[in-house]
Design a protein around this motif. Structure first.
Motif, PDB file in Angstrom:
ATOM      1  N   LEU A  50     134.081  80.958 -22.653  1.00 47.90           N
ATOM      2  CA  LEU A  50     134.063  81.923 -23.767  1.00 47.90           C
ATOM      3  C   LEU A  50     133.063  81.516 -24.849  1.00 47.90           C
ATOM      4  CD1 LEU A  50     137.770  82.996 -24.420  1.00 47.90           C
ATOM      5  CD2 LEU A  50     135.838  84.507 -23.939  1.00 47.90           C
ATOM      6  N   ASP A  51     133.031  80.231 -25.161  1.00 46.44           N
ATOM      7  CA  ASP A  51     132.095  79.791 -26.188  1.00 46.44           C
ATOM      8  C   ASP A  51     130.697  79.718 -25.576  1.00 46.44           C
ATOM      9  OD1 ASP A  51     131.810  78.871 -28.965  1.00 46.44           O
ATOM     10  OD2 ASP A  51     131.004  77.071 -28.009  1.00 46.44           O
ATOM     11  N   GLY A  52     129.819  80.596 -26.049  1.00 47.52           N
ATOM     12  CA  GLY A  52     128.464  80.656 -25.503  1.00 47.52           C
ATOM     13  C   GLY A  52     128.255  81.783 -24.515  1.00 47.52           C
ATOM     14  N   ILE A  53     129.318  82.522 -24.223  1.00 47.95           N
ATOM     15  CA  ILE A  53     129.241  83.545 -23.175  1.00 47.95           C
ATOM     16  C   ILE A  53     128.331  84.703 -23.563  1.00 47.95           C
ATOM     17  CG2 ILE A  53     131.169  85.026 -23.910  1.00 47.95           C
ATOM     18  CD1 ILE A  53     132.113  85.016 -20.961  1.00 47.95           C
ATOM     19  N   LEU A  54     128.045  84.866 -24.850  1.00 46.73           N
ATOM     20  CA  LEU A  54     127.231  86.003 -25.286  1.00 46.73           C
ATOM     21  C   LEU A  54     125.734  85.757 -25.073  1.00 46.73           C
ATOM     22  CD1 LEU A  54     129.089  86.979 -28.586  1.00 46.73           C
ATOM     23  CD2 LEU A  54     129.364  87.932 -26.283  1.00 46.73           C
ATOM     24  N   TYR A  58     124.586  89.848 -29.461  1.00 48.98           N
ATOM     25  CA  TYR A  58     125.783  90.223 -30.217  1.00 48.98           C
ATOM     26  C   TYR A  58     125.983  91.734 -30.289  1.00 48.98           C
ATOM     27  CZ  TYR A  58     126.329  85.381 -31.873  1.00 48.98           C
ATOM     28  OH  TYR A  58     126.535  84.020 -31.957  1.00 48.98           O
ATOM     29  N   ALA A 263     143.215  81.937 -29.772  1.00 47.35           N
ATOM     30  CA  ALA A 263     141.937  82.610 -30.049  1.00 47.35           C
ATOM     31  C   ALA A 263     141.679  83.718 -29.031  1.00 47.35           C
ATOM     32  CB  ALA A 263     140.797  81.600 -30.046  1.00 47.35           C
ATOM     33  N   ASP A 290     137.953  90.645 -35.551  1.00 49.24           N
ATOM     34  CA  ASP A 290     136.831  89.820 -35.107  1.00 49.24           C
ATOM     35  C   ASP A 290     136.247  90.440 -33.837  1.00 49.24           C
ATOM     36  OD1 ASP A 290     135.136  87.936 -33.983  1.00 49.24           O
ATOM     37  OD2 ASP A 290     136.399  86.225 -34.503  1.00 49.24           O
ATOM     38  N   ARG A 296     133.159  88.715 -26.610  1.00 48.50           N
ATOM     39  CA  ARG A 296     133.267  87.577 -25.680  1.00 48.50           C
ATOM     40  C   ARG A 296     134.268  87.891 -24.576  1.00 48.50           C
ATOM     41  NH1 ARG A 296     134.002  84.381 -30.490  1.00 48.50           N
ATOM     42  NH2 ARG A 296     131.991  83.494 -31.096  1.00 48.50           N
TER      43      ARG A 296
ATOM     44  N   LEU B  50     126.375  80.128 -33.774  1.00 45.11           N
ATOM     45  CA  LEU B  50     127.841  79.968 -33.723  1.00 45.11           C
ATOM     46  C   LEU B  50     128.360  80.114 -32.301  1.00 45.11           C
ATOM     47  CD1 LEU B  50     129.286  81.766 -36.883  1.00 45.11           C
ATOM     48  CD2 LEU B  50     129.681  79.403 -36.192  1.00 45.11           C
ATOM     49  N   ASP B  51     127.851  81.098 -31.566  1.00 44.11           N
ATOM     50  CA  ASP B  51     128.325  81.273 -30.193  1.00 44.11           C
ATOM     51  C   ASP B  51     127.682  80.212 -29.315  1.00 44.11           C
ATOM     52  OD1 ASP B  51     129.949  82.928 -28.405  1.00 44.11           O
ATOM     53  OD2 ASP B  51     128.045  83.227 -27.364  1.00 44.11           O
ATOM     54  N   GLY B  52     128.502  79.316 -28.810  1.00 37.55           N
ATOM     55  CA  GLY B  52     127.994  78.223 -27.988  1.00 37.55           C
ATOM     56  C   GLY B  52     127.868  76.908 -28.737  1.00 37.55           C
ATOM     57  N   ILE B  53     128.178  76.927 -30.016  1.00 40.70           N
ATOM     58  CA  ILE B  53     127.962  75.737 -30.854  1.00 40.70           C
ATOM     59  C   ILE B  53     128.894  74.579 -30.483  1.00 40.70           C
ATOM     60  CG2 ILE B  53     129.606  76.232 -32.732  1.00 40.70           C
ATOM     61  CD1 ILE B  53     127.323  75.540 -34.706  1.00 40.70           C
ATOM     62  N   LEU B  54     129.985  74.891 -29.774  1.00 40.37           N
ATOM     63  CA  LEU B  54     130.956  73.843 -29.456  1.00 40.37           C
ATOM     64  C   LEU B  54     130.520  72.999 -28.263  1.00 40.37           C
ATOM     65  CD1 LEU B  54     134.315  75.763 -30.001  1.00 40.37           C
ATOM     66  CD2 LEU B  54     133.072  74.285 -31.602  1.00 40.37           C
ATOM     67  N   VAL B 292     139.571  78.118 -32.976  1.00 39.58           N
ATOM     68  CA  VAL B 292     138.285  77.943 -32.285  1.00 39.58           C
ATOM     69  C   VAL B 292     137.158  78.385 -33.215  1.00 39.58           C
ATOM     70  CG1 VAL B 292     136.868  78.633 -30.320  1.00 39.58           C
ATOM     71  CG2 VAL B 292     139.315  78.245 -30.001  1.00 39.58           C
ATOM     72  N   ASN B 293     137.358  79.515 -33.861  1.00 43.08           N
ATOM     73  CA  ASN B 293     136.325  79.993 -34.778  1.00 43.08           C
ATOM     74  C   ASN B 293     136.198  79.090 -36.004  1.00 43.08           C
ATOM     75  OD1 ASN B 293     134.299  81.945 -35.085  1.00 43.08           O
ATOM     76  ND2 ASN B 293     135.506  83.004 -36.648  1.00 43.08           N
ATOM     77  N   ARG B 296     134.101  76.190 -34.833  1.00 43.30           N
ATOM     78  CA  ARG B 296     132.693  76.599 -34.805  1.00 43.30           C
ATOM     79  C   ARG B 296     132.076  76.490 -36.199  1.00 43.30           C
ATOM     80  NH1 ARG B 296     134.668  81.245 -31.963  1.00 43.30           N
ATOM     81  NH2 ARG B 296     134.403  80.949 -29.719  1.00 43.30           N
TER      82      ARG B 296
END
Lengths: 425, 425
Positions: A50-54, A58, A263, A290, A296, B50-54, B292-293, B296
């Motif tokens: 999910l994190d980075g999936i975009l 956006y 989340a 959100d 995502r 932000l998206d993928g920052i983790l 999660v957000n 981030r």
């Protein structure tokens, strides 16, 4: 282990053996927790992409920049997914933030303080307000009622859902009953799946009760089958349409136990009139959910097939844990009357009934030996299990071998408490 | 353009010229929007990482798995950031979801329905409830009051904040005044920064008013300086502590206009007693915010220095837009009495006052020529600007040349409406 036929000596002998077994557990310094219906780390790992999936994009399907304000009721593609999950038309869906519990609270606030049909329809203007609560049930539902000062009346849970004869009779006799909590599939904690007949009777409650009656239909486990051959739940919205009671049911679901527990994305399904009233308040309290997180989720679950494939992976992780629980219960109590439980086909819990009067003692003993259980009584309104016998077992988080160990302790605690009781009688 | 000295012929000549200019704008088929305080795409791009920052690591600094349930008041490291943003101790901070507006609504709900000091303290049990609203102000604040049935009383906004002589006198005279809205820095829409003296007097209102009095301190633009030499806002919490009124102020902020407008993180700061009451209701409505957000955001803004560097980039994008607005206003109205405005040092708006009676006409004319403005009256409670003269200009979203064009139309509309009025008198 037949306590009814056992002599005093036999009981004392059992007690000594069990006490010894129990002391052995205590020396192990266990720290096991089977209290809450949370996904395990391995389950959460299933959605790590999910994190980075975009990938830097956006924009939603219709070109909306999801980073900015707006879109009070959610992205269209996320509404579509919610519609398929809850088996309703897309225009009945509102997509919220990370919590269906929050949507339920807001739906209750709307009913209680603001009203779904103008200020006069607000429950707080109508004297005492009561809710039907099938038991055992979910403590957070009961907490919402208690916070709003709504009196809770219990209804027994049968194998096919709440006892509808009783529910209907209560509603006919008492117009102050304004609503009912339901978890229709894999009910928390019993795992009960409501039958089509029960669902239809619930859909008809709105015709028996007054205008303001609302069923809170928390379909938290609609996707959470443990087996691949699980039957689909009939859509209560269809029955409501058939019986002209569309306004009497508010439905909820989320991806909390699908993607990330904290989340995910929550859904509400309601009639146009209910949605309009709900959104009026929501528009005062929010400029929109959100949408980035919604986008995502549409990437992770582009359709129902991908969602179901994902849920099958959850089932693979959960099933061994449930198997251990059920096997241990069967081995220990299959041939005696020390406990009763239902086989779990899905959801997150196994509901266990001790002999009357023993739940608190079992929870206490298990805690002494390092195994945390949901507090006895939590599955009843006001924490009051009148027979003091129901315990909710939530095996999802610990490793399989830890569940096995926790259940050994649990079984020992149930036996020990039962023998103690038999000796005292 | 001195309307006071102009002959009838001169006025008619101006009207003809302006009408011609206005018709020319209309033929251009403009579609410009300077209505809402939203960040532009370029501003949002600043936070795209932000998206993928983790990078696959979902653990917070203290080892919490942020994917799972829990953590009702937010991650410690995010609390720390909120504490620095609002200049309060960390234990006063609660970290919410994506919207400070939602936190304000929830804070109002707590005060109105549930009470900060037990059920008896709930405002709904205390007859008529009134709020002080400095004007011009923010329409969404007014909408919250209206939704709860709270009467709104206006207080003029001076150059150093609300007129405190008047506010104090009103509160002394009327115990049904239970609270006050404040946007202390770059107030929406005037851009006013409250002086230290004003802030201290607001902190003391709780000693003048009764127990239940609450200032809603919406510090939405605390970080949003247009210039690098902007002064820091004194902490109202410090003054409250000095005067023993800690419970009388509830503070709010968010990263909505820092990271993503719809997917940021919101903060509330309050006294221990207020936080305890707020969290009691929140614990019924939520199992926790989207951690999660939050995580981030702690990666994007590991400290205040990084946050301030980020805001400087926003300022670079916003400043040319504000410069265009202010330059056009100066050129058109610097030497006459057709309009008044304040220079903007931060925030998202320029507040413009026409001659009395003209705001609606100006908004109407601008719309005819394809320039959308915030509806006249929106900056007053109930949409009622008694002098019909305030218009809020929000230049953040369009490109600089579009803002320039929109302002040409705006200036023309103000002049035309003013000449029309002079001719009719």
């Amino acid at each position: 282990m037949d306590l009814n036929q056992a002599s005093q000596e036999q009981l004392q002998q059992w007690q000594a053996q069990l006490q010894q077994e129990f002391e052995n557990f205590k020396t192990q310094g266990l720290q096991l927790d089977i209290t809450r219906g949370k996904p395990s780390s391995s389950q959460l790992d299933l959605s790590n992409q999910l994190d980075g999936i975009l990938g830097g994009d956006y924009n939603s399907a219709n070109g909306t920049d999801v980073r900015n304000y707006g879109g009070l009721d959610g992205l269209p593609e996320m509404k579509q997914l919610g519609a398929e999950i809850l088996s309703v038309p897309q225009d009945m869906i509102l997509v919220g933030g990370n919590s269906s519990l929050t949507l339920m609270f807001q739906a209750m606030m709307q009913a209680y303080f603001f009203g779904y049909a103008g200020a006069e329809s607000a429950w707080q203007n109508q004297g005492t307000v009561k809710f039907l609560c099938p038991v055992p049930g979910y403590d957070r539902h009961f907490a919402i009622c208690e916070h709003f000062g709504i009196d809770m009346l219990t209804v027994p849970m049968n194998d096919d859902g709440p006892d509808m004869d009783q529910a209907e009779a209560m509603i006919k006799a008492d117009p102050s009953i304004k609503g009912m909590w339901c978890v229709p599939k894999y009910s928390n904690p019993t795992g009960t799946v409501y039958s089509a007949e029960t669902i239809e009777r619930i859909a008809k409650l709105g015709a028996i009760a007054g205008e303001g009656f609302r069923v809170f239909w928390d379909n938290a486990y609609v996707l959470h089958d443990l087996n691949t051959d699980a039957p689909a739940l009939p859509s209560i919205a269809d029955y409501c349409q058939r019986h002209g009671t569309e306004d009497s049911v508010l439905q909820f679901a989320s991806t909390s136990k699908v993607s990330f527990a904290g989340a995910g994305v929550a859904f509400m399904a309601a009639s146009p009139a209910n949605l309009a009233a709900f959104k009026k308040t929501l528009s005062i309290a929010s400029i929109g959910p959100d949408k980035v997180n919604q986008l995502r989720h549409t990437k992770l679950f582009p359709n129902m097939a991908s969602l179901k494939a994902h849920m099958a992976k959850h089932a693979e992780l959960l099933r061994p844990r449930f198997d251990v629980v059920l096997q241990q219960l069967q081995d220990a109590f299959g041939d005696n009357d020390l406990g009763q439980w239902q086989s779990a086909e899905g959801g997150y819990f196994v509901s266990f009934d001790t002999r009357p009067g023993l739940a608190k003692r079992v929870v206490e003993l298990a805690a002494e030996a390092g195994v945390k259980l949901t507090p006895a009584g939590a599955t009843y309104p006001y924490g009051n299990d009148p027979e003091n016998r129901n315990i909710r077992i939530a095996p999802s988080v610990p490793k399989v071998e830890e569940v096995d160990l926790a259940m050994q302790v649990f079984v020992c605690a149930v036996k020990l408490a039962s023998v103690e009781q038999a000796l005292a009688q």
